[in-house]
Design an enzyme around this catalytic site. Structure first.
Site, mmCIF file in Angstrom:
data_model
loop_
_atom_site.group_PDB
_atom_site.id
_atom_site.type_symbol
_atom_site.label_atom_id
_atom_site.label_comp_id
_atom_site.label_asym_id
_atom_site.label_seq_id
_atom_site.Cartn_x
_atom_site.Cartn_y
_atom_site.Cartn_z
ATOM 1 N N GLU A 68 -76.769 9.797 -50.049
ATOM 2 C CA GLU A 68 -76.866 8.523 -49.338
ATOM 3 C C GLU A 68 -75.567 7.753 -49.432
ATOM 4 O OE1 GLU A 68 -81.410 7.819 -50.876
ATOM 5 O OE2 GLU A 68 -79.956 6.220 -50.984
ATOM 6 N N CYS A 89 -70.458 2.071 -49.753
ATOM 7 C CA CYS A 89 -70.912 2.505 -51.068
ATOM 8 C C CYS A 89 -71.248 3.989 -50.958
ATOM 9 C CB CYS A 89 -72.150 1.696 -51.442
ATOM 10 S SG CYS A 89 -72.914 2.247 -52.964
ATOM 11 N N CYS A 122 -78.616 12.696 -60.354
ATOM 12 C CA CYS A 122 -77.874 12.215 -61.530
ATOM 13 C C CYS A 122 -78.579 12.703 -62.783
ATOM 14 C CB CYS A 122 -77.830 10.686 -61.520
ATOM 15 S SG CYS A 122 -76.855 9.998 -62.871
ATOM 16 N N CYS A 134 -81.525 6.831 -66.121
ATOM 17 C CA CYS A 134 -81.835 5.416 -66.363
ATOM 18 C C CYS A 134 -83.218 5.104 -65.776
ATOM 19 C CB CYS A 134 -80.780 4.515 -65.730
ATOM 20 S SG CYS A 134 -79.113 4.925 -66.280
ATOM 21 N N CYS A 192 -83.791 3.414 -62.217
ATOM 22 C CA CYS A 192 -82.997 3.912 -61.083
ATOM 23 C C CYS A 192 -83.691 5.038 -60.319
ATOM 24 C CB CYS A 192 -81.651 4.407 -61.627
ATOM 25 S SG CYS A 192 -80.643 5.190 -60.363
ATOM 26 N N GLU A 219 -73.304 9.786 -61.202
ATOM 27 C CA GLU A 219 -72.431 9.143 -62.186
ATOM 28 C C GLU A 219 -71.012 9.688 -61.974
ATOM 29 O OE1 GLU A 219 -72.198 6.727 -64.498
ATOM 30 O OE2 GLU A 219 -70.206 7.569 -64.719
ATOM 31 N N ASN A 262 -84.103 -3.988 -58.305
ATOM 32 C CA ASN A 262 -84.854 -3.506 -57.146
ATOM 33 C C ASN A 262 -86.070 -2.756 -57.629
ATOM 34 O OD1 ASN A 262 -83.765 -3.881 -54.408
ATOM 35 N ND2 ASN A 262 -81.891 -3.082 -55.346
ATOM 36 N N CYS A 264 -79.001 2.734 -53.497
ATOM 37 C CA CYS A 264 -78.902 4.171 -53.300
ATOM 38 C C CYS A 264 -79.912 4.934 -54.143
ATOM 39 C CB CYS A 264 -77.492 4.637 -53.626
ATOM 40 S SG CYS A 264 -76.437 4.452 -52.211
HETATM 41 N N1 SAH Z 1 -74.022 5.937 -62.037
HETATM 42 C C1 SAH Z 1 -73.235 4.785 -61.823
HETATM 43 C C2 SAH Z 1 -73.078 4.400 -60.371
HETATM 44 C C3 SAH Z 1 -74.271 4.540 -59.512
HETATM 45 S S1 SAH Z 1 -75.611 3.457 -59.831
HETATM 46 C C4 SAH Z 1 -73.743 3.631 -62.640
HETATM 47 O O1 SAH Z 1 -74.836 3.728 -63.189
HETATM 48 O O2 SAH Z 1 -73.035 2.649 -62.744
HETATM 49 C C5 SAH Z 1 -75.025 1.979 -59.042
HETATM 50 C C6 SAH Z 1 -75.539 0.688 -59.654
HETATM 51 O O3 SAH Z 1 -76.903 0.443 -59.278
HETATM 52 C C7 SAH Z 1 -75.497 0.670 -61.172
HETATM 53 O O4 SAH Z 1 -74.994 -0.550 -61.645
HETATM 54 C C8 SAH Z 1 -76.953 0.835 -61.508
HETATM 55 O O5 SAH Z 1 -77.207 0.403 -62.794
HETATM 56 C C9 SAH Z 1 -77.613 0.018 -60.413
HETATM 57 N N2 SAH Z 1 -79.032 0.247 -60.220
HETATM 58 C C10 SAH Z 1 -79.688 1.411 -60.272
HETATM 59 N N3 SAH Z 1 -81.009 1.221 -60.033
HETATM 60 C C11 SAH Z 1 -81.160 -0.089 -59.807
HETATM 61 C C12 SAH Z 1 -82.284 -0.910 -59.511
HETATM 62 N N4 SAH Z 1 -83.519 -0.402 -59.402
HETATM 63 N N5 SAH Z 1 -82.069 -2.228 -59.327
HETATM 64 C C13 SAH Z 1 -80.825 -2.756 -59.440
HETATM 65 N N6 SAH Z 1 -79.735 -2.037 -59.725
HETATM 66 C C14 SAH Z 1 -79.903 -0.722 -59.919
HETATM 67 FE FE1 SF4 Z 2 -78.182 5.658 -64.280
HETATM 68 FE FE2 SF4 Z 2 -76.271 5.331 -62.393
HETATM 69 FE FE3 SF4 Z 2 -77.384 7.723 -62.798
HETATM 70 FE FE4 SF4 Z 2 -78.832 5.814 -61.735
HETATM 71 S S1 SF4 Z 2 -77.031 6.761 -60.835
HETATM 72 S S2 SF4 Z 2 -79.489 7.228 -63.364
HETATM 73 S S3 SF4 Z 2 -78.036 4.008 -62.778
HETATM 74 S S4 SF4 Z 2 -76.153 6.575 -64.263
#
Ligand code: SAH
Ligand code: SF4
Length: 347
Positions: A92, A105, A112, A116, A119, A160, A290, A333
């Protein structure tokens, strides 16, 4: 012999290969320019001879990203794309319009590994790394589809970036090259969940890009519950690396902080965050979390967000609440791909 990925090559590498093929250096430059203009076949390179095009076809493939789905926000002009790669995997990316131009973006991996809990990408598991050319293709495809020039890039989509480090570094080199899209490092941000050894490495390269760090909690107890990476590198180790990055590059670090009601949004969290960030050249970006299917996280109220900002600022830490663009189209995303998986849509 399997075909090589020509668009992931630097101009210097291409010149080497072309000279091995008995071709002059300027031919490599011609091809490089075509590739970076976004052509997807050697036949479109109209100033090359037919035999040369044939020779290239036998040796290389051109990575591309095909639009599978597009959603445009009714609230703003944010457009979210699902793009299919050569092997059918999908990623995406999101195009956003700001007063200063277009920002995209983009994704760095299919899925990934980091897991987390808040996410959508993390929930879908990991499939594979993207090549440099696939990361670049996202920018090219969207730019061509929309007919606009993209001026800013954020590596904040799926995946990531520091877990796909060499391909991401190569992408940065390609996208900023004067013979390519020529998007300067100052217009690029990279977001990481905190891969500490790579943050040090990146700092020492002294690129001018903006580093965003997904912190999301002021201490190990809370961060450990939502971000498994915290078990490898804890908050203290992460902030030490950030401090080093800011010192060496003189660039402000942007700390991402998704506000989850009742989990990380209390006054005590704000005070603790302020004290831990003290002395680091930083800015805090608060994002109302989100809702992602099945995680039971609720976003903090507007009043809570405002109070959190006030506490941070009273302690000398600058903070803003991020404007959520495209909130009607699951613009964060990972959500679209996940929905596709749930619906088992064939692409
Ligand atoms: N992996 C990297 C970049 C991709 S995630 C990272 O984690 O930084 C991009 C951003 O979206 C990160 O700051 C992540 O913590 C945030 N993110 C992921 N899921 C989210 C959610 N449900 N609500 C708000 N932010 C979220
Ligand atoms: Fe965590 Fe970023 Fe990977 Fe989502 S994309 S699982 S926020 S490291």
């Amino acid at each position: 012999m399997s075909l090589q990925d020509i668009k992931s090559m630097t101009l210097a590498q291409m010149k080497d290969v072309f000279s091995q093929m008995g071709q002059p250096g300027f031919r490599a430059l011609q091809v490089y320019r075509w590739l970076h203009r976004g052509v997807t076949s050697f036949d479109e390179m109209s100033d090359l001879s037919k035999p040369l095009r044939q020779a290239l076809l036998e040796r290389f493939y051109i990575a591309s990203a095909r639009v599978v789905r597009k959603q445009v926000s009714q609230l703003d002009e944010t457009a979210k794309y699902l793009l299919a790669l050569r092997d059918g995997e999908c990623v995406e990316c999101v195009l956003m319009k700001y007063h200063h131009g277009y920002s995209i973006c983009i994704s760095s991996q299919v899925g990934c590994k980091m897991g987390c809990t808040f996410c959508a990408t993390g929930k879908s598991g990991f499939s594979r790394n993207l090549t440099a050319s696939e990361i670049l293709s996202q920018v090219q495809t969207v730019q061509m589809e929309q007919g606009v020039r993209i001026s800013n890039i954020v590596l904040m989509g799926m995946g990531e970036p520091l877990d796909n480090y060499s391909n991401v570094l190569r992408f940065l080199e390609l996208v900023s090259s004067p013979e390519g899209l020529n998007i300067g490092m100052r217009h690029i941000s990279l977001s990481t969940c905190g891969i500490v050894d790579k943050i040090y490495d990146l700092a020492d390269r002294k690129l001018q890009l903006t580093l965003s760090v997904s912190l999301h909690a002021p201490n190990d107890e809370i961060r450990g519950r939502t971000m498994p990476i915290n078990k490898k590198w804890n908050v203290e180790q992460l902030l030490e690396a950030c401090h080093y990055y800011a010192k060496v590059t003189n660039r402000r670090i942007s700390f991402e902080y998704a506000m989850i009601s009742g989990i990380n949004d209390t006054d005590a969290c704000a005070y603790e965050l302020a004290s831990r960030l003290h002395g680091i050249l930083s800015h805090v970006n608060l994002i109302p979390v989100n809702d992602v299917t099945g995680n039971n996280y609720r976003r903090s109220s507007g009043d809570r967000l405002k109070r959190f900002v006030r506490i941070l600022e009273s302690k000398g830490i600058t903070a803003t609440v991020r404007r959520t663009l495209g909130s009607d189209i699951d613009a964060s995303c990972g959500q679209l791909r996940r929905r596709m998986q749930e619906e088992e849509v064939q692409v």
